[in-house]
Design a protein around this motif. Structure first.
Motif, mmCIF file in Angstrom:
data_model
loop_
_atom_site.group_PDB
_atom_site.id
_atom_site.type_symbol
_atom_site.label_atom_id
_atom_site.label_comp_id
_atom_site.label_asym_id
_atom_site.label_seq_id
_atom_site.Cartn_x
_atom_site.Cartn_y
_atom_site.Cartn_z
ATOM 1 N N GLY A 4 85.234 19.368 -21.457
ATOM 2 C CA GLY A 4 84.956 20.760 -20.970
ATOM 3 C C GLY A 4 83.884 20.609 -19.843
ATOM 4 N N TRP A 5 83.364 19.685 -19.514
ATOM 5 C CA TRP A 5 82.640 19.497 -18.377
ATOM 6 C C TRP A 5 83.292 19.870 -16.958
ATOM 7 N N THR A 6 82.668 20.471 -16.338
ATOM 8 C CA THR A 6 83.309 21.066 -14.957
ATOM 9 C C THR A 6 83.043 19.854 -13.884
ATOM 10 N N TYR A 7 83.867 19.999 -13.020
ATOM 11 C CA TYR A 7 83.876 18.809 -11.781
ATOM 12 C C TYR A 7 83.777 19.412 -10.567
ATOM 13 N N TRP A 8 83.032 20.375 -10.248
ATOM 14 C CA TRP A 8 82.977 20.964 -8.833
ATOM 15 C C TRP A 8 82.356 20.012 -8.027
ATOM 16 N N PRO A 9 82.885 20.035 -6.832
ATOM 17 C CA PRO A 9 83.632 20.974 -6.089
ATOM 18 C C PRO A 9 85.212 20.586 -6.156
ATOM 19 N N ASP A 10 85.383 19.244 -6.428
ATOM 20 C CA ASP A 10 86.883 18.879 -6.169
ATOM 21 C C ASP A 10 87.670 18.712 -7.399
ATOM 22 N N GLY A 11 87.102 19.011 -8.333
ATOM 23 C CA GLY A 11 87.660 18.788 -9.739
ATOM 24 C C GLY A 11 87.874 17.135 -10.306
ATOM 25 N N GLU A 12 87.338 16.308 -9.643
ATOM 26 C CA GLU A 12 87.616 14.801 -9.749
ATOM 27 C C GLU A 12 86.188 14.362 -10.737
ATOM 28 N N GLU A 13 86.379 13.563 -11.659
ATOM 29 C CA GLU A 13 85.387 13.092 -12.255
ATOM 30 C C GLU A 13 84.471 12.028 -11.309
ATOM 31 N N TYR A 14 83.127 12.044 -11.611
ATOM 32 C CA TYR A 14 82.168 11.418 -10.695
ATOM 33 C C TYR A 14 81.330 10.485 -11.498
ATOM 34 N N ALA A 15 80.756 9.629 -10.477
ATOM 35 C CA ALA A 15 80.031 8.377 -11.111
ATOM 36 C C ALA A 15 78.620 8.926 -11.703
#
Length: 410
Positions: free
Chosen positions: A182-193
């Protein structure tokens, strides 16, 4: 509030002079940039044109014409990083200032930080973000991952974008622990490092024009951590531990909360000292895929840890006028079952650290845990407080010099 909004957009602020470079505009404006998940620590430094450039997922590369002089932080981690880089006096607000533990700074000559009363909280008691408070603070930098506010503190994406467009850029990465479903991934919706402590130090050092201080800090920090790791006893000689919540117990909740001290993701920093100390977890296998388990006194005795460390202990020594750590110890010693636990019988009941630890706090907390768990190697833990020079595992004077800007004073 609408009148305040109208004034806010019309009145120029110092941020008007902190112009984004072209790389930052591209990184922040292209919401569909697919490689943000792969971005980690880059080679951020002042550029030839005089701008200050650094890279940190999820926002990507950010370039400023001059270093920020004021910033809003999260729950203590970035505040400790920026204190280590000599930027504590730039703090104007935080998501929740009470989670920035500043007690260790008292052991470093000349190092200080604002008190929680001097900082403005940008979240409410209902765990919502108040954008109006951010507008009023008008910081140069939002030194916090926007996704923690989006995921936990009620900020919505339009508000996050407006803060970025009209107040200050976001620059933070929440890597305390594994990001939950349920974590958000703003700004592009992609998981990040995820980022390690040294990577934060490098990138914030670049953005604030403090690379010499960042390098000096890492020259002290990284060898200290490696030295501690190299001295951890063989597994058969390590005492087992239980990482127990420093406040909750069967009297005020429905059990003892025991945390998994091991980090699933290597770069996370919330329990870093226990990972570096390669601890033997008395409750290993008991968590059922969760980060913690709740047990009664019989459960504690069943797993029978050699050492109990109270998580958040340094905070709960004095929290809302109560010493919860003393209360926890008393509950265990007074209970007929709890008193049989090996850690209780041997009085190996210790104050633990805060998970919101940047490089300064982590050095003190690694030293603290090393002595609590492996006294035969690192020396006995005398209790919370300043250690004599021969008990210390790292050079306080050198750390203080770096924080104070005396980086050539070795």
């Amino acid at each position: 509030m609408s009148n305040d909004n109208d004034v806010r957009h019309d009145v120029p602020t110092r941020r008007d002079t902190l112009k984004y470079g072209t790389t930052a505009a591209a990184a922040l404006g292209l919401a569909g940039c697919s490689n943000l998940a792969e971005q980690s620590s880059g080679n951020g430094t002042p550029t030839d044109s005089g701008s200050y450039t650094a890279t940190m997922a999820p926002v990507g590369e950010l370039s400023l014409e001059e270093p920020p002089s004021s910033w809003v932080g999260g729950l203590g981690f970035t505040a400790d990083v920026l204190t280590a880089l000599g930027q504590a006096d730039g703090a104007v607000g935080m998501a929740d200032p009470q989670f920035w533990y500043t007690g260790f700074y008292e052991f470093l000559d000349g190092v200080s930080a604002p008190t929680s009363d001097e900082l403005t909280q940008i979240t409410t008691e209902e765990r919502d973000t108040d954008p109006e408070v951010v507008y009023e603070l008008d910081p140069d930098l939002m030194a916090i991952d926007p996704n923690i506010l989006l995921s936990i503190y009620g900020l919505d994406e339009d508000e996050a974008q407006e803060i970025q467009d009209t107040v200050a850029p976001w620059f933070g990465n929440e890597s305390r622990r594994k990001r939950f479903d349920g974590w958000t991934y703003w700004p592009d919706g992609e998981e990040y490092a995820y980022l390690s402590v040294p990577e934060y130090v490098t990138e914030y050092g670049a953005l604030f024009g403090e690379m010499s201080r960042a390098d000096a800090l890492l020259d002290l920090y990284e060898p200290f951590i490696e030295d501690v790791r190299s001295r951890v006893p063989e597994e058969s000689e390590r005492r087992s531990m239980a990482l127990v919540n420093g406040r909750y117990n069967p009297e005020n909740r429905d059990g003892w909360v025991v945390y998994n001290p091991k980090s699933e993701i290597e770069k996370t920093w919330g329990k870093k000292q226990y990972r570096d100390l390669d601890v033997v977890d008395a409750f290993e296998g008991a968590y059922g895929g969760e980060s913690s388990v709740k047990v009664d006194y019989e459960g504690l005795l069943e797993y029978d840890p050699d050492v109990i460390i109270f998580n958040f202990g340094i905070t709960y020594r004095d929290f809302e006028g109560e010493n919860y750590i003393d209360q926890q110890r008393e509950h265990l010693k007074d209970d007929p079952v709890g008193s049989q636990v090996t850690a209780v019988q041997n009085d190996d009941l210790y104050v633990g650290g805060t998970p919101y630890q940047g490089p300064i706090i982590n050095m003190f907390q690694t030293e603290m845990a090393a002595k609590q768990l492996y006294p035969s190697e690192f020396g006995a833990y005398p209790g919370y407080g300043e250690l004599s020079a021969d008990e210390q595992l790292f050079d306080r004077g050198r750390l203080a010099d770096i924080v104070n800007g005396d980086i050539d004073n070795e």
